[in-house]
Design an enzyme around this catalytic site. Structure first.
Site: not given
Ligand code: TAP
Length: 451
Positions: A131, A210, A263, A431
């Site tokens: 994001n 998750e 987020c 952070e």
């Molecule tokens: P995730 O699916 O959780 O992915 C985040 C990162 O983790 C990606 O780089 C992803 O890699 C990686 N990842 C996925 N599975 C993993 C595993 N088993 N082990 C280690 N790393 C893994 O989230 P998203 O779809 O990118 O983002 C949306 C969600 O993130 C929303 O719920 C949002 O609220 C949350 N978010 C929170 C914040 C803050 S600052 N609190 C900021 C941004 C987003 P790949 O996708 O490349 O496979």
């Protein structure tokens, strides 16, 4: 598959292949980082500070290029993308002040001298979501490097381009080879390897609650510290003594910025019942004025969602809801979504779950205690806003809402010099802010006997 195809979210067209690293390639990057870190940590603090300032300067020279990459890869409006690229340079400049300020303590102990040192962890693994690809990356890598660590960074598969370019810029700026390694690939391979590899001594994860919970469990098995920045369902609380015009005018930006893929999105607007109808009357034209369109245009407020599948998820949240009104969105092949304002009850799915899209739930409350109760009626606790002209109320409510980052009569959450992070299911650790670099160190205590 050994590569991943990038799609421009504003057009739906494929435009580039990016390699997927294997476990062996990830291990090789970690091994290079281990070697680079030893020399980096041994440098005089001023040398590390100078290197980070130089990195910041070269980022400044490439703001436009980085911003254009983010428009192409992530669909961010160009104005926002320029801000994001400049922010990376600012985070680096701010972090460059840290190496010479990571002072330990001298503690009075009889019979000698007792001092503490802030030792770097070694190699820090940073896992970034799609994001805000470059800003979130910089919140980890800049202070981690400042504290004397090496960094291995995994961007989200959907949005790796700015991270890859920042890796090149670091080398152009004179950072040593191996110190800042960008490893593209899937979370289950590269991200997991950061969790399990014994030489990655600390992990920063930003993403879904998750996956973050799994990452934390994996780090626990290795006794590895982890910082988690996770989801949110933040409240925008509007009291009847607020400047309603101002609160309504600011509300769309607080939740629809970055197409709600934020987020910190204030995705629940809680309005005191006595001004509920008036607030909605004021909100409708503000939402209609929110410009959704081509992210390359300077006057665009909001671009597309990141992917077709994410748009389908967001659409799913609207099923069976009471939509009060919607904004506009272009036709065409991009992943467009018209912002939506939904009237909700506290137990509705739309009032509980994170949508991560341009959808806001509006709920009424009766009095201050009820507003606080409703604001805290969520598993999350990241951000939030409080609109009131009553100073005592602003103080009381900001202390009572269980969230890490609050603002009164404003929606600002992110400043590189103030702390950022969530409570409850929104995360662990902080952070940015004055202590950012120290968070990437562990304290060593040494006693020198003199008697
Ligand atoms: P995730 O699916 O959780 O992915 C985040 C990162 O983790 C990606 O780089 C992803 O890699 C990686 N990842 C996925 N599975 C993993 C595993 N088993 N082990 C280690 N790393 C893994 O989230 P998203 O779809 O990118 O983002 C949306 C969600 O993130 C929303 O719920 C949002 O609220 C949350 N978010 C929170 C914040 C803050 S600052 N609190 C900021 C941004 C987003 P790949 O996708 O490349 O496979």
């Amino acid at each position: 598959m050994t590569s991943f195809t990038l799609i421009n979210p504003a057009t739906g067209r494929e435009f580039r292949e990016v390699p997927r690293a294997s476990v062996e390639e990830t291990d090789a990057a970690i091994a290079r980082a281990v070697v680079a870190q030893r020399s980096w940590a041994a440098l005089p603090p001023v040398a590390r500070a100078d290197a980070l300032r130089s990195f910041a300067r070269v980022v400044e020279q490439h703001v436009e290029e980085l911003a254009q990459l983010e428009v192409l890869n992530s669909g961010h409006p160009i104005g926002s993308a320029r801000w994001e690229a400049s922010h990376v340079a600012q985070v680096l400049n701010f972090s460059a002040g840290a190496p010479e300020r990571l002072s330990g303590q001298q503690i009075p102990v009889a019979g000698g001298l007792d001092v503490t040192f802030h030792e770097p962890y070694g190699v820090v693994g940073i896992i970034v979501p799609w994001n805000f690809p470059m800003t979130i990356a910089s919140w980890g890598f800049a202070p981690a490097l400042a504290a004397g660590n090496a960094v291995v960074l995994k961007p989200a598969e959907l949005t790796p381009l700015t991270a890859l370019r920042l890796g090149e810029i670091a080398l152009e700026a004179g950072l040593p080879e191996g110190l800042f390694e960008i490893v593209t690939g899937s979370g289950s391979v590269v991200g997991q390897r950061f969790v399990t590899h014994p030489d990655v001594r600390s992990v920063v994860f930003t993403g879904s609650t998750e996956v973050g919970t799994d990452v934390a469990a994996g780090c626990a098995r290795q006794l590895k510290p982890v910082t988690l920045e996770l989801g949110g369902k933040s409240a925008n609380i509007v009291f009847d003594d607020a400047d309603l015009e101002k609160a309504a005018a600011a509300a769309p930006g607080a939740v629809f910025d970055n197409a709600g893929q934020d987020c910190c999105a204030r995705s629940r607007i809680l309005v005191q019942r006595s001004v509920y109808d008036r607030f909605l009357e004021l909100l409708e034209p503000a939402v209609a004025a929110w410009r959704v369109g081509d992210p390359s245009h300077d006057d665009t407020d909001m671009g597309p969602l990141i992917s077709a599948s994410h748009r389908a998820n967001v659409e799913g949240f609207l099923e069976g809801t009471d939509i009060a009104f919607r904004g506009a969105a272009p036709d065409g092949d991009g992943f467009w979504f018209a912002p939506a304002v939904v009237l909700a009850q506290p137990d509705d799915r739309i009032a509980k779950e994170e949508v991560f899209g341009p959808v806001v739930a509006v709920l009424p409350f009766d009095d201050e205690a009820d507003g606080i109760r409703l604001a805290n009626d969520t598993i999350y606790g990241l951000a939030g806003s409080i609109w009131t002209e009553n100073l005592s109320r602003a103080v009381r409510v900001s202390r009572a809402v269980k969230s890490g980052v609050l603002s009164v009569n404003s929606h600002s959450s992110v400043r590189y010099w103030t702390p950022f992070g969530g409570m409850k299911a929104s995360g662990l650790g902080r952070e940015l802010g004055p202590d950012a670099a120290e968070h990437f160190t562990e304290t060593k205590n040494v006693f020198f006997a003199t008697d």
